[in-house]
Design an enzyme around this catalytic site. Sequence first.
Site, PDB file in Angstrom:
ATOM      1  N   CYS A   4      35.732  42.239  47.431  1.00 59.69           N
ATOM      2  CA  CYS A   4      34.942  41.406  46.519  1.00 59.69           C
ATOM      3  C   CYS A   4      33.643  40.914  47.148  1.00 59.69           C
ATOM      4  O   CYS A   4      32.638  40.760  46.485  1.00 59.69           O
ATOM      5  CB  CYS A   4      35.786  40.247  46.024  1.00 59.69           C
ATOM      6  SG  CYS A   4      36.649  39.396  47.344  1.00 59.69           S
ATOM      7  N   GLU A  50      39.085  33.924  40.543  1.00 65.06           N
ATOM      8  CA  GLU A  50      38.361  34.432  41.717  1.00 65.06           C
ATOM      9  C   GLU A  50      37.864  35.809  41.315  1.00 65.06           C
ATOM     10  O   GLU A  50      38.662  36.709  41.065  1.00 65.06           O
ATOM     11  CB  GLU A  50      39.292  34.544  42.937  1.00 65.06           C
ATOM     12  CG  GLU A  50      40.200  33.334  43.182  1.00 65.06           C
ATOM     13  CD  GLU A  50      39.443  32.042  43.369  1.00 65.06           C
ATOM     14  OE1 GLU A  50      38.286  32.080  43.831  1.00 65.06           O
ATOM     15  OE2 GLU A  50      40.001  30.980  43.034  1.00 65.06           O
TER      16      GLU A  50
HETATM   17  P1  NAD Z   1      40.165  43.833  36.663  1.00 66.09           P
HETATM   18  O1  NAD Z   1      39.494  42.590  36.192  1.00 66.09           O
HETATM   19  O2  NAD Z   1      39.949  45.091  35.936  1.00 66.09           O
HETATM   20  O3  NAD Z   1      41.757  43.615  36.697  1.00 66.09           O
HETATM   21  C1  NAD Z   1      42.339  42.537  37.367  1.00 66.09           C
HETATM   22  C2  NAD Z   1      43.724  42.273  36.788  1.00 66.09           C
HETATM   23  O4  NAD Z   1      43.587  41.857  35.433  1.00 66.09           O
HETATM   24  C3  NAD Z   1      44.643  43.499  36.760  1.00 66.09           C
HETATM   25  O5  NAD Z   1      45.959  43.112  37.047  1.00 66.09           O
HETATM   26  C4  NAD Z   1      44.539  43.953  35.318  1.00 66.09           C
HETATM   27  O6  NAD Z   1      45.679  44.665  34.884  1.00 66.09           O
HETATM   28  C5  NAD Z   1      44.431  42.627  34.604  1.00 66.09           C
HETATM   29  N1  NAD Z   1      43.844  42.712  33.258  1.00 66.09           N
HETATM   30  C6  NAD Z   1      42.955  43.622  32.779  1.00 66.09           C
HETATM   31  N2  NAD Z   1      42.680  43.371  31.491  1.00 66.09           N
HETATM   32  C7  NAD Z   1      43.388  42.279  31.130  1.00 66.09           C
HETATM   33  C8  NAD Z   1      43.513  41.528  29.930  1.00 66.09           C
HETATM   34  N3  NAD Z   1      42.851  41.851  28.838  1.00 66.09           N
HETATM   35  N4  NAD Z   1      44.338  40.451  29.924  1.00 66.09           N
HETATM   36  C9  NAD Z   1      45.009  40.090  31.033  1.00 66.09           C
HETATM   37  N5  NAD Z   1      44.947  40.773  32.205  1.00 66.09           N
HETATM   38  C10 NAD Z   1      44.137  41.857  32.243  1.00 66.09           C
HETATM   39  O7  NAD Z   1      39.759  43.967  38.192  1.00 66.09           O
HETATM   40  P2  NAD Z   1      40.085  45.162  39.185  1.00 66.09           P
HETATM   41  O8  NAD Z   1      39.208  46.316  38.873  1.00 66.09           O
HETATM   42  O9  NAD Z   1      41.546  45.349  39.266  1.00 66.09           O
HETATM   43  O10 NAD Z   1      39.649  44.500  40.587  1.00 66.09           O
HETATM   44  C11 NAD Z   1      38.370  44.540  41.090  1.00 66.09           C
HETATM   45  C12 NAD Z   1      37.630  43.251  40.822  1.00 66.09           C
HETATM   46  O11 NAD Z   1      38.305  42.145  41.430  1.00 66.09           O
HETATM   47  C13 NAD Z   1      36.261  43.264  41.446  1.00 66.09           C
HETATM   48  O12 NAD Z   1      35.339  42.649  40.576  1.00 66.09           O
HETATM   49  C14 NAD Z   1      36.460  42.428  42.695  1.00 66.09           C
HETATM   50  O13 NAD Z   1      35.277  41.905  43.244  1.00 66.09           O
HETATM   51  C15 NAD Z   1      37.388  41.376  42.210  1.00 66.09           C
HETATM   52  N6  NAD Z   1      38.069  40.686  43.311  1.00 66.09           N
HETATM   53  C16 NAD Z   1      37.760  39.368  43.589  1.00 66.09           C
HETATM   54  C17 NAD Z   1      38.361  38.709  44.653  1.00 66.09           C
HETATM   55  C18 NAD Z   1      38.053  37.271  45.009  1.00 66.09           C
HETATM   56  O14 NAD Z   1      38.767  36.692  45.808  1.00 66.09           O
HETATM   57  N7  NAD Z   1      37.012  36.675  44.460  1.00 66.09           N
HETATM   58  C19 NAD Z   1      39.294  39.394  45.441  1.00 66.09           C
HETATM   59  C20 NAD Z   1      39.575  40.722  45.134  1.00 66.09           C
HETATM   60  C21 NAD Z   1      38.965  41.345  44.062  1.00 66.09           C
END
Ligand code: NAD
Length: 518
Positions: free
Chosen positions: A318, A284
């Site tokens: 999001c 997501e």
């Molecule tokens: P992000 O992708 O930077 O991080 C998300 C998670 O992934 C964190 O726990 C992070 O530590 C982990 N992560 C980062 N690098 C990784 C790697 N190499 N391997 C494994 N895990 C890793 O996102 P963010 O900045 O924390 O959140 C914001 C984003 O999330 C925005 O794009 C937002 O739109 C999206 N979001 C989507 C939904 C949905 O339901 N579609 C809901 C909430 C947020």
Amino acid sequence: MSTVDAEVRAFTARKFEAPAKFIEFCQLGGAPLRGYIGGKYVAGTMNTTFQTIDPGSLEVLATVCEMGAAEVDAAVTEAYRAYHGSQGKGWKTWPVEDRCRLVMRFVELCERDRDVLLACEIFDGGKVSELAEGDFDQIRATAEYFCQVAKSAEMGDGEALGISSSLKGFTYREPWGVVAGIIPWNYPVVLNSWFIFPALLAGNCILLKPAEDTPLSSLYMAKLAEEAGFPAGVFNVLPGRGEITGQCIAEHPGVRFIAFTGSPEIGQSIMRTCDRHGTRMKREMGGNGAAIVLDDVDPEAVARQIGRYTNQHFGQTCCTIHRVFVDKKIADEFIDSQRAFFENLQIGYQADAGTQLGAVVNSTQHRRVLQAQQETARRGGQIVLSGGPAEVADKEGYYIKPALYKTQPGIDCNPHEVFHAFATICPVQSVAEAVELANRTPYGLGASVWTKDIERGINLAKQLRDGTVQVNCHNSIAYGLPYGGQGISGGPGGGVNCEETFYDYTQVKAVYVADYPS
Ligand code: NAD
Ligand code: MN
């Protein structure tokens, strides 16, 4: 996240004081907070800690131990053991009613400690109380919904198919076993719930990896899971950075399934890692939400509604509306109203009464948003409100003013998710043009159409290339309807919050049985 109501209420702060239990939990007698693996609190072998801050005051809330490869490996081993159990009494064999009872016991403990979990959301993530309270209610709502789904789900043997007189076949549906949830910082309590409940109720043992900016609610939930009485290894929490803890989870072949919520870039990279060793995944991801405003609306009323959806969690949602396409006949009036709405937002500390626009979550976001504001103007966006850093009296924090731009078809000034109270407004000649422009993006999460003509609104909404499309509302969420993304915003998987979500946490095999050869 907002509820099924069309009116956005989750918006303004009341004064919120940290309860003593929250402070005690964060400080842990001076020791760093540890991961929770196999029913034990674990400092880990990396000897690395990180701090989580309050983004509205830059105050350090807690120091947290980071989990590395050895801890991920231990968590997989413990989860696998809990799944199978000794003497065949593992979590996978628990009757669904028993799993539901334990899950609801956990929900009751969350409700007992509501103010602690609210404090986690408000202080660790920088959220206003109205939104945090709405988020909190999703714990019970998600758990109840998935208990109901789990009770009627078709697990185990499917109906037999007579293939020939001597051969029959049937499907066998079972949990994956060990599954991991990788969670972003913007909605910890909601997104934890959306992962934890369907995953556990389908019979999996879980590894929960919170975002490094907001580990507190997950760590507190670990305590509550322990108190609720989940068998050791069923519920594990592994705090740490994405590139360390998250990466180790993605690289571990013992993790059979990952539910990821976060940015498309990271989701794509994890998917590639998982593909190397066969871990399945659902994702997501982010969006660049659009709203289409028809000429039959009251521009002032609709501008106010759209403004609220643009500023929900300060634009860090999001589905946030970041792109507006408005009929040119009402565009001037709409833009004036939108500007007035944003100018009147009360910028302040998220736990002070009346705040509507607080600090963004971290220094990286602060820099990114400010850069994106300048970039939008450079790419031809005409400034209506220029944004820039904001000052809040007596607080150091990542504060930014809202930004608004007027644009025109053909000017590509808003291509990426900016994640703030930020929007471009594009006057259009026709609804066909609006739909075409709204769809001209690789994202596809949430979009809305605003009109008095409901029939027409529905018709247009269906033409939008998004996982969720809405008429006269935006980002409504109801259990039973899928919440997922098209394009780079989601998939594979059936989205969250529906029956298919539950089945995402299961796998199916075909079993063939022939008569013994004579
Ligand atoms: P992000 O992708 O930077 O991080 C998300 C998670 O992934 C964190 O726990 C992070 O530590 C982990 N992560 C980062 N690098 C990784 C790697 N190499 N391997 C494994 N895990 C890793 O996102 P963010 O900045 O924390 O959140 C914001 C984003 O999330 C925005 O794009 C937002 O739109 C999206 N979001 C989507 C939904 C949905 O339901 N579609 C809901 C909430 C947020
Ligand atoms: Mn924090």
